[in-house]
Scaffold this active site. Structure first.
Site, PDB file in Angstrom:
ATOM      1  N   HIS A 154       2.215  -2.941  -6.789  1.00 32.24           N
ATOM      2  CA  HIS A 154       3.328  -3.862  -6.537  1.00 32.24           C
ATOM      3  C   HIS A 154       3.132  -4.570  -5.210  1.00 32.24           C
ATOM      4  O   HIS A 154       2.692  -3.986  -4.234  1.00 32.24           O
ATOM      5  CB  HIS A 154       4.687  -3.152  -6.574  1.00 32.24           C
ATOM      6  CG  HIS A 154       4.794  -1.913  -5.734  1.00 32.24           C
ATOM      7  ND1 HIS A 154       4.185  -0.726  -6.045  1.00 32.24           N
ATOM      8  CD2 HIS A 154       5.475  -1.684  -4.577  1.00 32.24           C
ATOM      9  CE1 HIS A 154       4.475   0.191  -5.125  1.00 32.24           C
ATOM     10  NE2 HIS A 154       5.258  -0.377  -4.217  1.00 32.24           N
ATOM     11  N   HIS A 162       4.909  -6.338  -2.156  1.00 36.37           N
ATOM     12  CA  HIS A 162       6.168  -6.524  -1.425  1.00 36.37           C
ATOM     13  C   HIS A 162       6.218  -7.959  -0.886  1.00 36.37           C
ATOM     14  O   HIS A 162       5.234  -8.433  -0.312  1.00 36.37           O
ATOM     15  CB  HIS A 162       6.233  -5.584  -0.214  1.00 36.37           C
ATOM     16  CG  HIS A 162       6.302  -4.135  -0.556  1.00 36.37           C
ATOM     17  ND1 HIS A 162       7.483  -3.463  -0.698  1.00 36.37           N
ATOM     18  CD2 HIS A 162       5.326  -3.217  -0.791  1.00 36.37           C
ATOM     19  CE1 HIS A 162       7.242  -2.196  -0.987  1.00 36.37           C
ATOM     20  NE2 HIS A 162       5.938  -2.013  -1.052  1.00 36.37           N
TER      21      HIS A 162
END
Lengths: 139, 139
Positions: free
Chosen positions: B100, B102
């Site tokens: 992922h 950020h």
């Protein structure tokens, strides 16, 4: 090349660096102010300021370059993990305004901690959610 | 999908999220533990663990998605800049082992500071430089 950009000068060899890797579009070198052992930077050879004006044609190769360099840094340092990150804009901590990806090897117990979380109410989060969705609908 | 991965479940809608954007391969939502106002995550829909096993075919679209989402977050929050970053491995602060990115909007004077620099001697830097070059020669 941007006239006074030190990363453009590093890419051209006009300013020395501890270069670790180079391919057609990217140049990687050890950060002179390392946050951790093996902290390196990957820069596009063509000047761009941040991720928003990064050339689309170079994006796959950018991530492939990150993979190659990160694997080597992890092996060379014996790291347990690594962070990759780009600061976009001075308010985000960007010092040199030539896009660069930080690769920071990490070691168990190295004392670096992620920033603390902030608390927002459900109402604040919902309002923000609506605002972001509004911006994305305009796309 | 990885059976017990909460981000796979968020992508499938099995766990609710404040979704902000979705396209063919990516899904973006507000982080439930935001570091700053507008902190969001972009995840590939197909499970992969970190940047090293990220699918090459999705890399250009990944960065294009980051651009779209980051621009919207900056406009919606009035941010002055933003950080993008991926933590790879638990030692690097990765909590959910589904890759992922950020996206963290930043504001002048928001009190977040980059990690402090460490001091290494010229000899240490030179030795490290040699080790990294050795790893990259093996590529």
């Amino acid at each position: 090349m941007s006239q006074d950009c030190i990363f453009c000068k590093i890419v051209k060899g006009e300013i020395p660096s501890q270069k670790i890797y180079e391919n057609k579009d990217f140049f990687a070198f050890l950060d002179i102010k390392p946050i951790n052992k093996g902290h390196a930077l990957i820069v596009p050879k063509v000047h761009c300021e941040n991720i928003l004006d990064f050339p689309k044609a170079e994006e796959t190769d950018f991530i492939e370059t990150i993979k190659v360099v990160a694997k080597a840094l992890v092996k060379a340092t014996g790291a347990d993990g690594f962070n990759v990150g780009m600061n976009n804009g001075e308010a985000a901590g960007q010092v040199v305004l030539h896009a660069h990806m930080h690769i920071i090897p990490r070691f168990k117990g190295d004392g670096l901690h992620t920033w603390p979380h902030k608390e927002f109410s459900k109402e604040e989060m919902d309002e923000l959610h609506r605002k972001v969705l509004n911006e994305l609908i305009k796309e």
